[in-house]
Structures are given as C-alpha cells and as structure tokens.
Design a protein around this motif. Structure first.
Motif, PDB file in Angstrom:
ATOM      1  N   MET A 221      33.199  26.679  44.158  1.00 10.73           N
ATOM      2  CA  MET A 221      32.229  27.463  43.404  1.00 10.73           C
ATOM      3  C   MET A 221      30.954  27.681  44.213  1.00 10.73           C
ATOM      4  SD  MET A 221      33.076  25.876  39.632  1.00 10.73           S
ATOM      5  CE  MET A 221      31.429  25.809  39.101  1.00 10.73           C
ATOM      6  N   ASP A 222      30.521  26.667  44.947  1.00  4.23           N
ATOM      7  CA  ASP A 222      29.305  26.797  45.752  1.00  4.23           C
ATOM      8  C   ASP A 222      29.499  27.760  46.921  1.00  4.23           C
ATOM      9  OD1 ASP A 222      28.075  25.022  44.078  1.00  4.23           O
ATOM     10  OD2 ASP A 222      28.296  23.291  45.411  1.00  4.23           O
ATOM     11  N   LEU A 223      30.716  27.776  47.483  1.00  7.96           N
ATOM     12  CA  LEU A 223      31.001  28.702  48.579  1.00  7.96           C
ATOM     13  C   LEU A 223      30.942  30.152  48.119  1.00  7.96           C
ATOM     14  CD1 LEU A 223      34.029  27.067  50.412  1.00  7.96           C
ATOM     15  CD2 LEU A 223      31.784  27.505  51.352  1.00  7.96           C
ATOM     16  N   GLY A 224      31.281  30.382  46.854  1.00 11.35           N
ATOM     17  CA  GLY A 224      31.306  31.743  46.341  1.00 11.35           C
ATOM     18  C   GLY A 224      32.571  32.480  46.729  1.00 11.35           C
ATOM     19  N   CYS A 225      33.626  31.753  47.099  1.00 12.82           N
ATOM     20  CA  CYS A 225      34.884  32.408  47.436  1.00 12.82           C
ATOM     21  C   CYS A 225      35.556  32.885  46.145  1.00 12.82           C
ATOM     22  CB  CYS A 225      35.796  31.461  48.208  1.00 12.82           C
ATOM     23  SG  CYS A 225      36.342  30.046  47.274  1.00 12.82           S
ATOM     24  N   TYR A 226      36.634  33.638  46.294  1.00  6.18           N
ATOM     25  CA  TYR A 226      37.298  34.228  45.135  1.00  6.18           C
ATOM     26  C   TYR A 226      37.741  33.168  44.141  1.00  6.18           C
ATOM     27  CZ  TYR A 226      40.482  37.061  42.388  1.00  6.18           C
ATOM     28  OH  TYR A 226      41.109  37.687  41.352  1.00  6.18           O
ATOM     29  N   ARG A 227      38.384  32.099  44.645  1.00  6.81           N
ATOM     30  CA  ARG A 227      38.842  31.037  43.743  1.00  6.81           C
ATOM     31  C   ARG A 227      37.666  30.393  43.032  1.00  6.81           C
ATOM     32  NH1 ARG A 227      42.118  27.081  47.211  1.00  6.81           N
ATOM     33  NH2 ARG A 227      41.999  25.835  45.333  1.00  6.81           N
ATOM     34  N   GLY A 228      36.560  30.218  43.727  1.00  2.09           N
ATOM     35  CA  GLY A 228      35.374  29.635  43.112  1.00  2.09           C
ATOM     36  C   GLY A 228      34.806  30.519  42.011  1.00  2.09           C
ATOM     37  N   LEU A 229      34.809  31.827  42.233  1.00  4.52           N
ATOM     38  CA  LEU A 229      34.320  32.757  41.212  1.00  4.52           C
ATOM     39  C   LEU A 229      35.203  32.710  39.976  1.00  4.52           C
ATOM     40  CD1 LEU A 229      33.417  35.868  43.404  1.00  4.52           C
ATOM     41  CD2 LEU A 229      31.879  34.145  42.464  1.00  4.52           C
ATOM     42  N   ARG A 230      36.524  32.606  40.180  1.00  2.00           N
ATOM     43  CA  ARG A 230      37.434  32.527  39.041  1.00  2.00           C
ATOM     44  C   ARG A 230      37.191  31.247  38.249  1.00  2.00           C
ATOM     45  NH1 ARG A 230      39.389  37.328  37.836  1.00  2.00           N
ATOM     46  NH2 ARG A 230      41.311  36.493  36.968  1.00  2.00           N
ATOM     47  N   HIS A 231      36.953  30.126  38.944  1.00  2.00           N
ATOM     48  CA  HIS A 231      36.626  28.889  38.249  1.00  2.00           C
ATOM     49  C   HIS A 231      35.321  29.049  37.466  1.00  2.00           C
ATOM     50  CE1 HIS A 231      39.571  25.864  39.311  1.00  2.00           C
ATOM     51  NE2 HIS A 231      39.568  26.268  40.568  1.00  2.00           N
ATOM     52  N   ARG A 232      34.334  29.666  38.076  1.00  2.00           N
ATOM     53  CA  ARG A 232      33.017  29.817  37.449  1.00  2.00           C
ATOM     54  C   ARG A 232      33.098  30.640  36.170  1.00  2.00           C
ATOM     55  NH1 ARG A 232      28.936  32.237  41.495  1.00  2.00           N
ATOM     56  NH2 ARG A 232      29.679  30.455  42.697  1.00  2.00           N
ATOM     57  N   ARG A 233      33.982  31.651  36.175  1.00  2.00           N
ATOM     58  CA  ARG A 233      34.111  32.521  34.996  1.00  2.00           C
ATOM     59  C   ARG A 233      35.167  32.046  34.005  1.00  2.00           C
ATOM     60  NH1 ARG A 233      34.215  37.984  38.560  1.00  2.00           N
ATOM     61  NH2 ARG A 233      32.041  37.954  39.168  1.00  2.00           N
ATOM     62  N   SER A 234      35.767  30.888  34.263  1.00  2.00           N
ATOM     63  CA  SER A 234      36.829  30.333  33.405  1.00  2.00           C
ATOM     64  C   SER A 234      37.986  31.304  33.233  1.00  2.00           C
ATOM     65  CB  SER A 234      36.273  29.935  32.030  1.00  2.00           C
ATOM     66  OG  SER A 234      35.325  28.916  32.177  1.00  2.00           O
ATOM     67  N   LEU A 235      38.430  31.860  34.341  1.00  2.00           N
ATOM     68  CA  LEU A 235      39.579  32.749  34.350  1.00  2.00           C
ATOM     69  C   LEU A 235      40.691  32.109  35.171  1.00  2.00           C
ATOM     70  CD1 LEU A 235      37.740  36.125  34.963  1.00  2.00           C
ATOM     71  CD2 LEU A 235      38.898  35.429  32.875  1.00  2.00           C
TER      72      LEU A 235
ATOM     73  N   ASN B  35      47.562  38.018  28.447  1.00  2.00           N
ATOM     74  CA  ASN B  35      47.742  36.580  28.291  1.00  2.00           C
ATOM     75  C   ASN B  35      46.486  35.830  28.736  1.00  2.00           C
ATOM     76  OD1 ASN B  35      50.324  36.936  27.309  1.00  2.00           O
ATOM     77  ND2 ASN B  35      51.196  36.981  29.354  1.00  2.00           N
ATOM     78  N   ALA B  36      46.621  34.598  29.175  1.00  2.00           N
ATOM     79  CA  ALA B  36      45.523  33.753  29.671  1.00  2.00           C
ATOM     80  C   ALA B  36      44.622  33.259  28.546  1.00  2.00           C
ATOM     81  CB  ALA B  36      44.701  34.484  30.729  1.00  2.00           C
ATOM     82  N   ARG B  37      45.134  33.172  27.321  1.00  2.00           N
ATOM     83  CA  ARG B  37      44.310  32.699  26.216  1.00  2.00           C
ATOM     84  C   ARG B  37      43.948  31.222  26.371  1.00  2.00           C
ATOM     85  NH1 ARG B  37      42.091  36.886  24.595  1.00  2.00           N
ATOM     86  NH2 ARG B  37      40.481  35.440  25.167  1.00  2.00           N
ATOM     87  N   THR B  38      44.814  30.437  26.999  1.00  2.00           N
ATOM     88  CA  THR B  38      44.509  29.025  27.181  1.00  2.00           C
ATOM     89  C   THR B  38      43.262  28.864  28.041  1.00  2.00           C
ATOM     90  OG1 THR B  38      46.841  28.475  27.039  1.00  2.00           O
ATOM     91  CG2 THR B  38      45.399  26.837  28.037  1.00  2.00           C
TER      92      THR B  38
ATOM     93  N   LYS C  54      40.983  31.309  28.848  1.00  2.00           N
ATOM     94  CA  LYS C  54      39.831  32.077  28.385  1.00  2.00           C
ATOM     95  C   LYS C  54      39.295  31.592  27.047  1.00  2.00           C
ATOM     96  CE  LYS C  54      40.290  36.644  28.918  1.00  2.00           C
ATOM     97  NZ  LYS C  54      40.952  37.960  28.971  1.00  2.00           N
ATOM     98  N   GLY C  55      40.092  30.847  26.295  1.00  2.00           N
ATOM     99  CA  GLY C  55      39.660  30.390  24.985  1.00  2.00           C
ATOM    100  C   GLY C  55      40.067  31.371  23.903  1.00  2.00           C
ATOM    101  N   PRO C  56      39.688  31.077  22.646  1.00  2.00           N
ATOM    102  CA  PRO C  56      40.093  31.966  21.551  1.00  2.00           C
ATOM    103  C   PRO C  56      39.484  33.358  21.713  1.00  2.00           C
ATOM    104  CG  PRO C  56      38.693  30.177  20.757  1.00  2.00           C
ATOM    105  CD  PRO C  56      38.955  29.916  22.191  1.00  2.00           C
ATOM    106  N   ALA C  57      40.228  34.357  21.210  1.00  2.00           N
ATOM    107  CA  ALA C  57      39.782  35.749  21.340  1.00  2.00           C
ATOM    108  C   ALA C  57      38.507  35.977  20.539  1.00  2.00           C
ATOM    109  CB  ALA C  57      40.884  36.683  20.854  1.00  2.00           C
TER     110      ALA C  57
END
Length: 122
Positions: free
Chosen positions: A82-96, A106-109, A111-114
């Motif tokens: 997340m600190d590097l700002g790489c793609y995987r880090g951005l996905r972690h930061r946005r909870s995706l 999909n990806a409800r688990t 992203k959380g409830p709709a």
C-alpha cells in the motif's frame, strides 16, 4: 488441554488434526512436525506426555512462523504494498479483489454489503 504457540488445542483429537488449530499450520506442516518430534501419527492429544508437548513446542518455535508472528508479517507485507502505491496496494487500499477477479457483478465478500445508489431507479 495442551497449549502450543498460545493456542489451546483440543484434547480428544489426533495430534495431526489438533495442530491445525494453530494459525499457519496445515496438513503438510502438521505431519512434518510430528515426524520431527518422533510422535506416532495415531496418538491423541490427551495421550501426550509433557515431554512430547515440549518437543512439539520446540519444533514449532525453531522451524516455523505461526500465529502472531505470521499475522504480523502478512500485515507488514500488505502495508508495504500500500505504501509503494503499486496496483496490488491500491486494490488493498480500496478493499477490492487483488488477484484479477471481476467486480461488476461479484466480489460482494470483499466489497461488503451492497449500498443503494440515489436516483438509480429505472
């Protein structure tokens, strides 16, 4: 009740199965541990002597990273991404989803409830 790596393992199960209650130990590593400690596969936890428990504990401490250390290591690795700002880090930061899964339907688990969107009715 035997306490190994800060976890109370169940007493009435076989040692191979009971070791899996420790975070970071699965089937393969549990088999390796009892082989290194010299404990028969069919032995149950309530049949273990104190010396056997000490052998298991020392084997785990010496050769494997489990429980708190493993959780801390994983969280540090995610924080580094997340600190590097790489793609995987951005996905972690946005909870995706991190590993390329689709998110349109999909990806409800992850992203959380709709959540309702205002003014979206047709």
């Amino acid at each position: 009740m035997a306490r190994i790596a800060g976890v109370n393992i169940p007493t009435n199960k076989r040692v191979v199965i009971a070791l899996r209650y420790i975070h970071g130990i699965g089937q393969k590593i549990a088999n390796e541990i009892i082989e290194k400690a010299g404990i028969p596969v069919e032995r149950r936890v309530n049949e273990l002597s104190d010396a056997d428990v000490v052998k298991i504990r020392e084997t785990i401490d010496r050769d494997y990273m489990v429980e708190g250390d493993l959780r801390r290591d994983n969280s540090v690795n995610i924080k580094r991404l997340m600190d590097l700002g790489c793609y995987r880090g951005l996905r972690h930061r946005r909870s995706l989803p991190v590993r390329g899964q689709r998110t349109h339907t999909n990806a409800r688990t992850r992203k959380g409830p709709a959540r309702a969107i205002a003014g979206k009715k047709k």
